[in-house]
Design a protein around this motif. Structure first.
Motif, PDB file in Angstrom:
ATOM      1  N   PRO A  84       0.829  -1.205   0.000  1.00  0.00           N
ATOM      2  CA  PRO A  84       0.000   0.000   0.000  1.00  0.00           C
ATOM      3  C   PRO A  84       0.869   1.263   0.000  1.00  0.00           C
ATOM      4  O   PRO A  84       2.000   1.257   0.477  1.00  0.00           O
ATOM      5  CB  PRO A  84      -0.783  -0.118   1.309  1.00  0.00           C
ATOM      6  N   ASP A  85       0.322   2.326  -0.569  1.00  0.00           N
ATOM      7  CA  ASP A  85       0.979   3.635  -0.551  1.00  0.00           C
ATOM      8  C   ASP A  85       0.595   4.311   0.756  1.00  0.00           C
ATOM      9  O   ASP A  85      -0.589   4.565   1.006  1.00  0.00           O
ATOM     10  CB  ASP A  85       0.510   4.461  -1.751  1.00  0.00           C
ATOM     11  N   VAL A  86       1.585   4.573   1.619  1.00  0.00           N
ATOM     12  CA  VAL A  86       1.303   5.091   2.953  1.00  0.00           C
ATOM     13  C   VAL A  86       2.084   6.371   3.207  1.00  0.00           C
ATOM     14  O   VAL A  86       3.254   6.471   2.857  1.00  0.00           O
ATOM     15  CB  VAL A  86       1.665   4.044   4.043  1.00  0.00           C
ATOM     16  N   LYS A  87       1.399   7.339   3.820  1.00  0.00           N
ATOM     17  CA  LYS A  87       2.028   8.576   4.268  1.00  0.00           C
ATOM     18  C   LYS A  87       1.713   8.740   5.751  1.00  0.00           C
ATOM     19  O   LYS A  87       0.565   8.555   6.167  1.00  0.00           O
ATOM     20  CB  LYS A  87       1.495   9.773   3.479  1.00  0.00           C
ATOM     21  N   ILE A  88       2.735   9.051   6.542  1.00  0.00           N
ATOM     22  CA  ILE A  88       2.561   9.285   7.972  1.00  0.00           C
ATOM     23  C   ILE A  88       2.942  10.726   8.266  1.00  0.00           C
ATOM     24  O   ILE A  88       3.970  11.217   7.784  1.00  0.00           O
ATOM     25  CB  ILE A  88       3.438   8.328   8.806  1.00  0.00           C
ATOM     26  N   VAL A  89       2.113  11.404   9.059  1.00  0.00           N
ATOM     27  CA  VAL A  89       2.389  12.776   9.480  1.00  0.00           C
ATOM     28  C   VAL A  89       2.348  12.815  11.003  1.00  0.00           C
ATOM     29  O   VAL A  89       1.438  12.252  11.616  1.00  0.00           O
ATOM     30  CB  VAL A  89       1.347  13.770   8.912  1.00  0.00           C
ATOM     31  N   THR A  90       3.343  13.452  11.607  1.00  0.00           N
ATOM     32  CA  THR A  90       3.347  13.636  13.057  1.00  0.00           C
ATOM     33  C   THR A  90       3.368  15.122  13.366  1.00  0.00           C
ATOM     34  O   THR A  90       3.942  15.918  12.626  1.00  0.00           O
ATOM     35  CB  THR A  90       4.582  12.992  13.727  1.00  0.00           C
ATOM     36  N   LYS A  91       2.725  15.484  14.449  1.00  0.00           N
ATOM     37  CA  LYS A  91       2.773  16.866  14.942  1.00  0.00           C
ATOM     38  C   LYS A  91       2.974  16.807  16.445  1.00  0.00           C
ATOM     39  O   LYS A  91       2.126  16.322  17.180  1.00  0.00           O
ATOM     40  CB  LYS A  91       1.500  17.627  14.601  1.00  0.00           C
ATOM     41  N   LEU A  92       4.138  17.257  16.877  1.00  0.00           N
ATOM     42  CA  LEU A  92       4.498  17.311  18.287  1.00  0.00           C
ATOM     43  C   LEU A  92       4.382  18.764  18.711  1.00  0.00           C
ATOM     44  O   LEU A  92       5.062  19.631  18.150  1.00  0.00           O
ATOM     45  CB  LEU A  92       5.923  16.793  18.475  1.00  0.00           C
ATOM     46  N   MET A  93       3.516  19.052  19.670  1.00  0.00           N
ATOM     47  CA  MET A  93       3.210  20.433  20.041  1.00  0.00           C
ATOM     48  C   MET A  93       3.708  20.768  21.439  1.00  0.00           C
ATOM     49  O   MET A  93       3.826  19.900  22.290  1.00  0.00           O
ATOM     50  CB  MET A  93       1.703  20.651  20.001  1.00  0.00           C
ATOM     51  N   ASN A  94       3.963  22.036  21.636  1.00  0.00           N
ATOM     52  CA  ASN A  94       4.229  22.565  22.965  1.00  0.00           C
ATOM     53  C   ASN A  94       3.140  23.589  23.235  1.00  0.00           C
ATOM     54  O   ASN A  94       3.176  24.698  22.699  1.00  0.00           O
ATOM     55  CB  ASN A  94       5.609  23.210  23.040  1.00  0.00           C
ATOM     56  N   LYS A  95       2.166  23.215  24.027  1.00  0.00           N
ATOM     57  CA  LYS A  95       1.018  24.089  24.285  1.00  0.00           C
ATOM     58  C   LYS A  95       1.416  25.361  25.040  1.00  0.00           C
ATOM     59  O   LYS A  95       0.765  26.379  24.910  1.00  0.00           O
ATOM     60  CB  LYS A  95      -0.060  23.326  25.047  1.00  0.00           C
ATOM     61  N   SER A  96       2.501  25.304  25.793  1.00  0.00           N
ATOM     62  CA  SER A  96       2.946  26.476  26.544  1.00  0.00           C
ATOM     63  C   SER A  96       3.534  27.559  25.642  1.00  0.00           C
ATOM     64  O   SER A  96       3.356  28.740  25.891  1.00  0.00           O
ATOM     65  CB  SER A  96       3.999  26.083  27.585  1.00  0.00           C
ATOM     66  N   THR A  97       4.233  27.132  24.590  1.00  0.00           N
ATOM     67  CA  THR A  97       4.878  28.096  23.702  1.00  0.00           C
ATOM     68  C   THR A  97       4.122  28.297  22.399  1.00  0.00           C
ATOM     69  O   THR A  97       4.383  29.254  21.670  1.00  0.00           O
ATOM     70  CB  THR A  97       6.315  27.641  23.346  1.00  0.00           C
ATOM     71  N   GLY A  98       3.196  27.384  22.082  1.00  0.00           N
ATOM     72  CA  GLY A  98       2.473  27.461  20.825  1.00  0.00           C
ATOM     73  C   GLY A  98       3.295  26.975  19.634  1.00  0.00           C
ATOM     74  O   GLY A  98       2.854  27.060  18.500  1.00  0.00           O
ATOM     75  N   PHE A 105       6.315  11.781   6.487  1.00  0.00           N
ATOM     76  CA  PHE A 105       7.063  10.630   5.984  1.00  0.00           C
ATOM     77  C   PHE A 105       6.347  10.073   4.758  1.00  0.00           C
ATOM     78  O   PHE A 105       5.158   9.764   4.830  1.00  0.00           O
ATOM     79  CB  PHE A 105       7.141   9.524   7.046  1.00  0.00           C
ATOM     80  N   THR A 106       7.074   9.918   3.655  1.00  0.00           N
ATOM     81  CA  THR A 106       6.503   9.339   2.446  1.00  0.00           C
ATOM     82  C   THR A 106       7.370   8.163   2.008  1.00  0.00           C
ATOM     83  O   THR A 106       8.497   7.999   2.472  1.00  0.00           O
ATOM     84  CB  THR A 106       6.394  10.372   1.320  1.00  0.00           C
ATOM     85  N   GLY A 107       6.812   7.365   1.110  1.00  0.00           N
ATOM     86  CA  GLY A 107       7.513   6.148   0.716  1.00  0.00           C
ATOM     87  C   GLY A 107       7.616   5.186   1.888  1.00  0.00           C
ATOM     88  O   GLY A 107       8.613   4.509   2.073  1.00  0.00           O
ATOM     89  N   VAL A 108       6.562   5.122   2.688  1.00  0.00           N
ATOM     90  CA  VAL A 108       6.548   4.295   3.901  1.00  0.00           C
ATOM     91  C   VAL A 108       6.352   2.830   3.533  1.00  0.00           C
ATOM     92  O   VAL A 108       5.475   2.486   2.740  1.00  0.00           O
ATOM     93  CB  VAL A 108       5.430   4.754   4.867  1.00  0.00           C
ATOM     94  N   THR A 109       7.201   1.980   4.098  1.00  0.00           N
ATOM     95  CA  THR A 109       7.111   0.538   3.907  1.00  0.00           C
ATOM     96  C   THR A 109       7.098  -0.136   5.273  1.00  0.00           C
ATOM     97  O   THR A 109       7.978   0.130   6.094  1.00  0.00           O
ATOM     98  CB  THR A 109       8.325   0.017   3.109  1.00  0.00           C
ATOM     99  N   PHE A 110       6.124  -0.985   5.507  1.00  0.00           N
ATOM    100  CA  PHE A 110       6.052  -1.741   6.760  1.00  0.00           C
ATOM    101  C   PHE A 110       6.755  -3.069   6.577  1.00  0.00           C
ATOM    102  O   PHE A 110       6.528  -3.777   5.598  1.00  0.00           O
ATOM    103  CB  PHE A 110       4.597  -1.948   7.193  1.00  0.00           C
ATOM    104  N   SER A 111       7.620  -3.420   7.530  1.00  0.00           N
ATOM    105  CA  SER A 111       8.428  -4.634   7.408  1.00  0.00           C
ATOM    106  C   SER A 111       7.860  -5.814   8.187  1.00  0.00           C
ATOM    107  O   SER A 111       8.229  -6.954   7.928  1.00  0.00           O
ATOM    108  CB  SER A 111       9.853  -4.354   7.882  1.00  0.00           C
ATOM    109  N   GLU A 112       6.993  -5.557   9.138  1.00  0.00           N
ATOM    110  CA  GLU A 112       6.387  -6.646   9.910  1.00  0.00           C
ATOM    111  C   GLU A 112       5.182  -6.108  10.652  1.00  0.00           C
ATOM    112  O   GLU A 112       5.002  -4.899  10.804  1.00  0.00           O
ATOM    113  CB  GLU A 112       7.389  -7.260  10.894  1.00  0.00           C
ATOM    114  N   PHE A 113       4.345  -7.012  11.103  1.00  0.00           N
ATOM    115  CA  PHE A 113       3.243  -6.637  11.983  1.00  0.00           C
ATOM    116  C   PHE A 113       2.901  -7.827  12.852  1.00  0.00           C
ATOM    117  O   PHE A 113       3.227  -8.964  12.526  1.00  0.00           O
ATOM    118  CB  PHE A 113       2.018  -6.135  11.210  1.00  0.00           C
TER     119      PHE A 113
END
Length: 140
Positions: A84-98, A105-113
């Motif tokens: 499957p064609d998979v894209k992962i996006v992460t957003k790490l926030m600091n609520k105190s500073t905004g 991440f693109t071209g994601v390949t899963f190697s095991e599950f």
């Protein structure tokens, strides 16, 4: 002035999407980029130099087991070979500073599950992955 402790990031303020779906059952994500170098040496020179050749990326998504994430995503691919064609996006926030750090991440390949289960313990599912490219639309 911002309290020093409030400037520390917490994983509780992280959102992860996979193919535009918020992963609401995710327990953790880790990822890293490894820079690849070749050693360069010369006659009459005792030093070793490095030539940058590219990078590789890998990580792991860990879920509290609430559904069959890996099997649903990869059940057809393991028999057909069409991943499957998979894209992962992460957003790490600091609520105190905004401020936030966002990685795509693109071209994601899963190697095991698979799944882990043991007595008197919450079941988890881990999906190790590699990725071909990464972008940082937002940095702190």
């Amino acid at each position: 002035m911002l309290d020093k402790n409030n400037g520390v990031i917490s994983g509780n303020d992280c959102i992860v999407w996979m193919n535009n779906e918020v992963l609401d059952d995710i327990k953790g994500i880790e990822w890293k980029i490894t820079l690849n170098f070749e050693d360069i040496t010369y006659l009459n020179d005792h030093r070793t130099y490095k030539k940058y050749l590219g990078f590789s990326g890998e990580g792991t998504l860990t879920f509290n087991k609430t559904r069959s994430r890996g099997a649903t995503l990869l059940k057809d691919a393991i028999k057909s070979g069409a991943m499957p064609d998979v894209k992962i996006v992460t957003k790490l926030m600091n609520k105190s500073t905004g401020k936030a750090e966002r990685a795509v991440f693109t071209g994601v390949t899963f190697s095991e599950f698979g799944t882990s289960a043991e007595a008197k313990s919450v079941s988890e599912e881990s999906l190790p992955f590699s990725f071909a490219d990464i972008e940082f639309p937002e940095l702190m």
